[in-house]
Design an enzyme around this catalytic site. Structure first.
Site, PDB file in Angstrom:
ATOM      1  N   ARG A   1       0.842  -1.204   0.000  1.00 32.58           N
ATOM      2  CA  ARG A   1       0.000   0.000   0.000  1.00 32.58           C
ATOM      3  C   ARG A   1       0.877   1.254   0.000  1.00 32.58           C
ATOM      4  O   ARG A   1       0.557   2.233  -0.673  1.00 32.58           O
ATOM      5  CB  ARG A   1      -0.939   0.001   1.202  1.00 32.58           C
ATOM      6  CG  ARG A   1      -2.034  -1.047   1.124  1.00 32.58           C
ATOM      7  CD  ARG A   1      -2.961  -0.976   2.324  1.00 32.58           C
ATOM      8  NE  ARG A   1      -3.822   0.207   2.293  1.00 32.58           N
ATOM      9  CZ  ARG A   1      -4.641   0.551   3.280  1.00 32.58           C
ATOM     10  NH1 ARG A   1      -4.689  -0.183   4.387  1.00 32.58           N
ATOM     11  NH2 ARG A   1      -5.399   1.639   3.174  1.00 32.58           N
TER      12      ARG A   1
ATOM     13  N   CYS B   1      -1.485   5.812   8.960  1.00 35.93           N
ATOM     14  CA  CYS B   1      -1.822   4.566   8.262  1.00 35.93           C
ATOM     15  C   CYS B   1      -2.955   4.885   7.310  1.00 35.93           C
ATOM     16  O   CYS B   1      -2.956   5.945   6.686  1.00 35.93           O
ATOM     17  CB  CYS B   1      -2.189   3.475   9.260  1.00 35.93           C
ATOM     18  SG  CYS B   1      -3.578   3.893  10.340  1.00 35.93           S
TER      19      CYS B   1
END
Length: 276
Positions: free
Chosen positions: A175, A233
């Site tokens: 990611r 995050c």
């Protein structure tokens, strides 16, 4: 206070009927709802808290898991029996990802006696400790939510830290590099941020690595107690796990609560892809 507690220590507290509040924070991003796991079995006396509905605010431009209003968080914690003068122990399935966000939230709102069960529900059951399906009738607590107990970042602060300090990206490396993005509309990372997946904070059993190994890990990324450090995050959940790991390593750090879901809500914010 050490932010972690192990199974034997918690078991001793429960057996002596010490004044401890147990919070079951089991949660998975893609479901099923944690309440289902709770109803199938939980630690005796534990009260379920819903990360989506009680620990975080409604999703929107501020992110998928923004800070809740202080009065809402206070009410939710009081319903769960949390009082300012009582120890709170939080657990989830195993790796403390969801439990860390509850730990961080309580600390942010002023509670200074919060610990996470290292290894979570799995460690408890593997040690042969008892579980129950009985849901306790929690006596309401008197917790007072006072925001500001831990440092936070907004998008501007995160960008500044990525340029002049150390901003850790707690998501998976895939990611971070922008190779996949299963949740948010844009893939990539904040320019200047360092990849530090939370999976590297724990062993295969879900327990945190020893503080020395965590210091070594973060030190290799430039994150030390002499640097300005922050973490983000996707929505501020796994990044809270990073903050807990940094705390164990003796490294103060700020949480970008809105994280990537807030960052990409503004098309003016730059996006980087690739390994760095």
């Amino acid at each position: 206070m050490n932010p972690l507690i192990d199974v034997p220590a918690l078991d001793r507290l429960i057996r002596r009927r010490a004044p401890v509040v147990l919070l079951d924070a089991r949660w998975r991003l893609a479901g099923p709802p944690g309440i289902e796991s709770y109803r199938e079995g939980h630690l005796p006396g534990a009260v379920f808290v819903d990360l989506d509905g009680e620990v975080t605010g409604p999703p929107g431009p501020a992110g998928r898991h923004p800070l809740p209003a202080a009065r809402d968080f206070e009410a939710a914690m009081r319903r769960a029996g949390v009082s300012s003068d009582r120890l709170v122990v939080v657990y989830d399935d195993a790796d403390s990802t969801a439990a860390a966000r509850v730990w961080w939230s309580l600390r942010y709102f002023g509670h200074d006696r919060v610990r996470v069960l290292d290894g979570g529900y799995r460690a408890w059951t593997e040690a042969g400790r008892p579980v129950t399906t009985e849901e306790p009738d929690a006596k309401p607590g008197d917790f007072l939510a006072a925001p500001g107990g831990l440092p936070v970042l907004d998008a501007e602060g995160a960008a500044e830290l990525a340029r002049g300090g150390v901003l850790l990206d707690a998501r998976s490396a895939e990611r971070y590099r922008g190779e996949q993005e299963p949740v948010d509309p844009v893939a990539g990372h904040i320019p200047g941020a360092c990849s530090a997946p939370t999976s590297g904070n724990v062993g295969v059993d879900g327990r945190f690595l020893p503080p020395g190994l965590l210091r070594e890990r973060f030190g290799q990324l430039g994150a030390t107690d002499a640097a300005d450090v922050g973490a983000y995050c996707g929505s501020g959940v796994t990044a809270a796990h990073e903050i807990l790991a940094l705390n164990l390593a003796g490294i103060p750090a700020a949480l970008y609560v809105g994280s990537w879901s807030n960052w990409v809500a503004d098309p003016a914010n730059p996006v980087a892809t690739g390994p760095g």
